[in-house]
Design a protein around this motif. Structure first.
Motif, mmCIF file in Angstrom:
data_model
loop_
_atom_site.group_PDB
_atom_site.id
_atom_site.type_symbol
_atom_site.label_atom_id
_atom_site.label_comp_id
_atom_site.label_asym_id
_atom_site.label_seq_id
_atom_site.Cartn_x
_atom_site.Cartn_y
_atom_site.Cartn_z
ATOM 1 N N TYR A 37 -39.654 49.241 0.463
ATOM 2 C CA TYR A 37 -39.505 48.047 1.276
ATOM 3 C C TYR A 37 -40.250 48.241 2.597
ATOM 4 N N PHE A 38 -40.676 47.143 3.197
ATOM 5 C CA PHE A 38 -41.117 47.171 4.584
ATOM 6 C C PHE A 38 -40.776 45.837 5.216
ATOM 7 N N GLY A 39 -40.676 45.803 6.502
ATOM 8 C CA GLY A 39 -40.234 44.651 7.267
ATOM 9 C C GLY A 39 -39.210 45.104 8.301
ATOM 10 N N SER A 40 -38.487 44.222 8.942
ATOM 11 C CA SER A 40 -38.411 42.805 8.631
ATOM 12 C C SER A 40 -39.473 41.993 9.364
ATOM 13 N N MET A 41 -39.706 40.753 8.868
ATOM 14 C CA MET A 41 -40.670 39.847 9.450
ATOM 15 C C MET A 41 -39.999 38.504 9.707
ATOM 16 N N GLN A 42 -40.417 37.856 10.784
ATOM 17 C CA GLN A 42 -39.837 36.582 11.177
ATOM 18 C C GLN A 42 -40.522 35.446 10.422
ATOM 19 N N VAL A 43 -39.712 34.563 9.823
ATOM 20 C CA VAL A 43 -40.203 33.403 9.096
ATOM 21 C C VAL A 43 -39.486 32.164 9.619
ATOM 22 N N ARG A 44 -40.215 31.085 9.771
ATOM 23 C CA ARG A 44 -39.643 29.847 10.294
ATOM 24 C C ARG A 44 -39.079 29.008 9.154
ATOM 25 N N VAL A 45 -37.810 28.686 9.266
ATOM 26 C CA VAL A 45 -37.135 27.801 8.306
ATOM 27 C C VAL A 45 -36.521 26.668 9.112
ATOM 28 N N GLY A 46 -37.176 25.498 9.057
ATOM 29 C CA GLY A 46 -36.726 24.383 9.887
ATOM 30 C C GLY A 46 -36.994 24.686 11.352
ATOM 31 N N ARG A 47 -35.941 24.676 12.143
ATOM 32 C CA ARG A 47 -36.063 24.994 13.563
ATOM 33 C C ARG A 47 -35.569 26.388 13.904
ATOM 34 N N THR A 48 -35.179 27.124 12.919
ATOM 35 C CA THR A 48 -34.658 28.474 13.146
ATOM 36 C C THR A 48 -35.630 29.519 12.590
ATOM 37 N N ARG A 49 -35.400 30.757 12.974
ATOM 38 C CA ARG A 49 -36.175 31.884 12.473
ATOM 39 C C ARG A 49 -35.252 32.841 11.726
ATOM 40 N N VAL A 50 -35.677 33.243 10.571
ATOM 41 C CA VAL A 50 -34.894 34.154 9.738
ATOM 42 C C VAL A 50 -35.739 35.376 9.410
ATOM 43 N N LYS A 51 -35.068 36.424 8.959
ATOM 44 C CA LYS A 51 -35.737 37.670 8.616
ATOM 45 C C LYS A 51 -36.049 37.715 7.116
ATOM 46 N N ARG A 52 -37.210 38.232 6.804
ATOM 47 C CA ARG A 52 -37.617 38.444 5.423
ATOM 48 C C ARG A 52 -38.207 39.841 5.292
ATOM 49 N N TRP A 53 -37.950 40.466 4.146
ATOM 50 C CA TRP A 53 -38.522 41.768 3.839
ATOM 51 C C TRP A 53 -39.485 41.630 2.661
ATOM 52 N N VAL A 54 -40.267 42.666 2.444
ATOM 53 C CA VAL A 54 -41.251 42.658 1.367
ATOM 54 C C VAL A 54 -41.007 43.890 0.495
ATOM 55 N N ALA A 55 -40.856 43.673 -0.808
ATOM 56 C CA ALA A 55 -40.751 44.762 -1.781
ATOM 57 C C ALA A 55 -42.146 45.068 -2.309
ATOM 58 N N LEU A 56 -42.575 46.297 -2.140
ATOM 59 C CA LEU A 56 -43.902 46.715 -2.579
ATOM 60 C C LEU A 56 -43.773 47.544 -3.847
ATOM 61 N N PHE A 57 -44.345 47.059 -4.931
ATOM 62 C CA PHE A 57 -44.440 47.788 -6.189
ATOM 63 C C PHE A 57 -45.875 48.294 -6.324
ATOM 64 N N THR A 58 -46.040 49.564 -6.551
ATOM 65 C CA THR A 58 -47.373 50.130 -6.702
ATOM 66 C C THR A 58 -47.470 50.898 -8.012
ATOM 67 N N CYS A 59 -48.594 50.714 -8.696
ATOM 68 C CA CYS A 59 -48.872 51.498 -9.898
ATOM 69 C C CYS A 59 -49.357 52.868 -9.458
ATOM 70 N N LEU A 60 -48.673 53.898 -9.878
ATOM 71 C CA LEU A 60 -49.011 55.245 -9.435
ATOM 72 C C LEU A 60 -50.294 55.770 -10.062
ATOM 73 N N HIS A 71 -35.093 38.461 0.495
ATOM 74 C CA HIS A 71 -34.362 37.745 1.534
ATOM 75 C C HIS A 71 -33.319 38.612 2.227
ATOM 76 N N SER A 72 -32.927 39.722 1.634
ATOM 77 C CA SER A 72 -31.932 40.602 2.253
ATOM 78 C C SER A 72 -32.120 42.008 1.712
ATOM 79 N N LEU A 73 -31.378 42.952 2.273
ATOM 80 C CA LEU A 73 -31.446 44.341 1.833
ATOM 81 C C LEU A 73 -30.320 44.693 0.866
ATOM 82 N N SER A 74 -29.708 43.706 0.255
ATOM 83 C CA SER A 74 -28.610 43.960 -0.663
ATOM 84 C C SER A 74 -29.139 44.386 -2.030
ATOM 85 N N THR A 75 -28.248 44.965 -2.819
ATOM 86 C CA THR A 75 -28.614 45.381 -4.169
ATOM 87 C C THR A 75 -28.936 44.176 -5.052
ATOM 88 N N MET A 76 -28.220 43.076 -4.880
ATOM 89 C CA MET A 76 -28.480 41.875 -5.678
ATOM 90 C C MET A 76 -29.878 41.332 -5.420
#
Length: 356
Positions: A37-60, A71-76
């Motif tokens: 994972y890397f982040g978090s990054m600010q994203v605009r949703v309407g008039r508010t700002r929320v955090k988003r993360w990015v999952a990076l999958f790489t072929c070894l 959208h979150s750091l949860s297991t789900m």
């Protein structure tokens, strides 16, 4: 001896050979996957700002990347990102990741679902041959294959973004553009003699060209020979990229640039200091209970007994102390701890046994 204890530094073992996942030639892309994972990054949703993360999958093997918005750091949320990845890239043979709580949670549910044949996760993004491997805690150097690509993706992403906070659609578009830029980077040297031949890139294995525009050449054939000649032509074109991968890219990644010398291996009963905190006074002391070998037979990680329990740490985070336990008598060359001193040693970093 007092100075030896307070000046102890970890000694890194000799660099081991590359794992089989990095040398998996002639396999489907994303058969061996590293996840981070890397982040978090600010994203605009309407008039508010929320955090988003990015999952990076790489072929070894081919060093291609696949990015998913999380959208979150949860297991789900981690499981849903894996489901989207597998639906587009196929089910991998092995997952590699750091020992994060979300990754461990996803792996534990993966294992529990594998026990029941009709589990939802087993049907969606795994099979009986898929397994998940974790690096020990506090060992980012063991995940350098995906840690370095995180930096490359960030450089490509921030080069395109502006000071204005993007919305969800713009953020997803920028990530896909960054994925395409990183997948079009050269893996080998650009040839100077042959101007028509370009450097090998991850997109050659994904799109049959560096940018996806040039399609592989096809020859017209008769109806009788379609099943034979077209299949042989397609297999030959794919094999050309893999032959270049073996000849041009593989010799580059097998070189050792550091950790060239052999060092003393950790043994059960050794007294060590766990190098974790930035301040030296916060380092935890402990005793080696168990050592675990790598594929090359060298000790790469160890189980350490501390005053609060046992922890698993890589050898690069363990500073060996030049002391031994339970030695008395005529030994005058080295000074040793007694049994009472070892108990005081494991109690905490504030006191140093007087027998040192």
């Amino acid at each position: 001896m007092y100075c030896k204890v307070y000046k102890a530094t970890p000694t890194t073992p000799r660099m081991g050979p590359l794992p089989p996942a990095r040398l998996g030639a002639f396999n489907r892309p994303f058969s061996f996957v590293g996840l981070d994972y890397f982040g978090s990054m600010q994203v605009r949703v309407g008039r508010t700002r929320v955090k988003r993360w990015v999952a990076l999958f790489t072929c070894l093997s081919i060093r291609a990347v696949h990015l998913e918005v999380v959208h979150s750091l949860s297991t789900m949320s981690c499981k849903m990102a894996i489901r989207r990845f597998v639906a587009r890239r196929g089910s991998p043979v092995e997952f590699y990741s750091d020992n994060g709580t979300n990754f461990v949670g996803a792996s534990n549910e993966l294992k529990s679902e594998l026990k029941s044949i009709n589990g939802e996760l087993a049907e969606t993004f795994t099979n009986a041959k898929t397994k998940w491997l974790f690096n020990p805690p506090s060992s980012p150097h063991m995940g350098g294959a995906w840690e370095r690509l995180v930096r490359s993706v960030k450089a490509a992403f921030f080069a395109m973004s502006t000071s204005r906070c993007p919305d969800e659609e713009t953020f997803a578009t920028l990530l896909v553009e960054a994925e395409g830029i990183v997948n079009s980077r050269p893996l080998t040297f650009v040839p100077l003699e042959a101007g028509t031949q370009e450097a090998l890139t991850p997109n050659h294995f994904l799109l049959a060209s560096s940018n996806g525009v040039v399609q592989p050449a096809r020859t017209l054939s008769e109806l009788k020979s379609v099943g034979r000649s077209d299949w042989n032509l397609c297999r030959h074109l794919v094999d050309l990229f893999w032959r270049r991968w073996v000849k041009e890219y593989l010799p580059m990644i097998t070189r050792r640039t550091k950790w060239l010398k052999d060092t003393r291996s950790l043994q059960s009963g050794d007294l060590v200091v766990i190098v974790e905190e930035p301040v030296r006074n916060g380092w935890i002391r402990g005793r080696v209970l168990e050592t675990r070998l790598g594929r090359d037979g060298r000790v790469r990680r160890a189980v350490i007994q501390t005053s609060t329990g046992t922890v698993l740490r890589p050898a690069t985070k363990l500073a060996l102390l030049d002391v031994q336990e339970g030695k008395t008598g005529s030994q005058t060359q080295d000074q040793f701890y007694g049994s009472e001193d070892v108990t005081a040693y494991l109690a905490g970093p504030s006191e140093i046994p007087r027998s040192i």
